[in-house]
Design a protein around this motif. Structure first.
Motif, PDB file in Angstrom:
ATOM      1  N   GLY A   2     -17.392  38.832  15.024  1.00  0.00           N
ATOM      2  CA  GLY A   2     -17.394  37.392  15.737  1.00  0.00           C
ATOM      3  C   GLY A   2     -16.272  36.862  15.433  1.00  0.00           C
ATOM      4  O   GLY A   2     -15.033  37.255  15.626  1.00  0.00           O
ATOM      5  N   ASP A   3     -16.368  35.444  14.855  1.00  0.00           N
ATOM      6  CA  ASP A   3     -15.471  34.699  14.594  1.00  0.00           C
ATOM      7  C   ASP A   3     -15.305  34.464  13.289  1.00  0.00           C
ATOM      8  O   ASP A   3     -16.256  34.132  12.606  1.00  0.00           O
ATOM      9  N   SER A  30     -17.282  34.892  19.093  1.00  0.00           N
ATOM     10  CA  SER A  30     -18.673  34.998  18.311  1.00  0.00           C
ATOM     11  C   SER A  30     -19.826  35.465  18.902  1.00  0.00           C
ATOM     12  O   SER A  30     -19.711  35.555  20.338  1.00  0.00           O
TER      13      SER A  30
END
Length: 257
Positions: free
Chosen positions: A114-115, A146
């Motif tokens: 994701g982030d 994300s």
């Protein structure tokens, strides 16, 4: 000076990597991977698949270390100390990997699902390592797509409604009550299917597991109707794979005036 890239690699689909992420991958000499054991070995394979897709000549080194166990039984006031102990154990591993596996003029990378800025510990752990001062390095951060962004994209909806806020929280917090003043709530890290306690309310759920991977599962609809289906899908998936990662959006419908 050693250089570290913290690279957001999206929710699992190799095509979700940004051009910036691909450039960072191709400038990396050593990739550091924390192995979560045989049950989650497919997470490691997904990372390898991404590298194969974007660095076909394999001009890099791959270094694995075993991820420390976290006390998942700790609750209440013991929860935060348990997480702190786990993060410190990880920091010790990161420090060793950077010091022993990365040359002074080389670049290394941690691949983050994701982030890196959303419910991930990598940045905080690297700061802990730097604060200790035993090994010197600089690092940069490459944002990623994300699971939250991927979830709403797959359901073809938005995170928020016009002029309304959205809140991102955890299952642990949701169990304490629906956030006040917010009708759109994204829930992550919910091992206990907390959405079930809101089945008597007029709330829609947009749920997804293994988002962005070939195992992706989606379900949506009013909680009262959809919760039993999600429970069944979740149980079957966990039995089949041995683990599950899921995220969901709860959308409370406004009361008629």
């Amino acid at each position: 000076m050693r250089k570290i890239h913290v690279i957001g690699i999206g929710a699992g689909d190799p095509e979700q990597l940004t051009l910036q992420a691909v450039r960072a991958l191709r400038s990396t000499d050593v990739f550091f991977i924390l192995d979560k054991g045989e049950v989650k070995s497919d997470l490691t394979q997904l990372r390898r698949d991404m590298l194969d897709a974007h660095i076909p000549d394999r001009s890099y080194r791959w270094v694995e270390a075993r991820d420390p166990e976290r006390d998942r039984s700790a609750g209440g006031t013991a929860y935060s100390p348990a997480v702190g102990d786990w993060r410190s154990a990880r920091a010790g591993i990161y420090e060793r990997l950077i010091a022993e596996e990365l040359g002074e003029d080389e670049s290394g990378a941690f691949l983050v699902w994701g982030d890196p800025a959303l419910y991930d510990s990598t940045l905080g752990i690297l700061e802990e390592v730097r604060d200790k001062g035993a090994v010197a390095f600089e690092y940069d951060v490459v944002p990623g797509i994300s699971s939250v962004s991927a979830l709403v994209a797959r359901h073809r909806t938005g995170l928020n409604r016009v002029a309304r806020p959205v809140q991102i929280t955890t299952g642990r917090r949701l169990a304490e009550g629906f956030p006040e003043g917010v009708d759109d709530v994204v829930v992550m890290l919910d091992a206990h299917q907390t959405f079930r306690q809101y089945a008597d309310q007029d709330i829609d759920i947009y749920w997804g597991a293994y988002i962005g991977t070939p195992d992706e599962i989606l379900a949506s609809g009013p909680i009262a109707e959809t919760a039993p289906r999600i429970e069944s899908l979740r149980a079957q998936a966990r039995e089949r794979k041995g683990w599950i990662m899921d995220t969901y959006l709860l959308r409370r419908n406004p009361k008629e005036q």
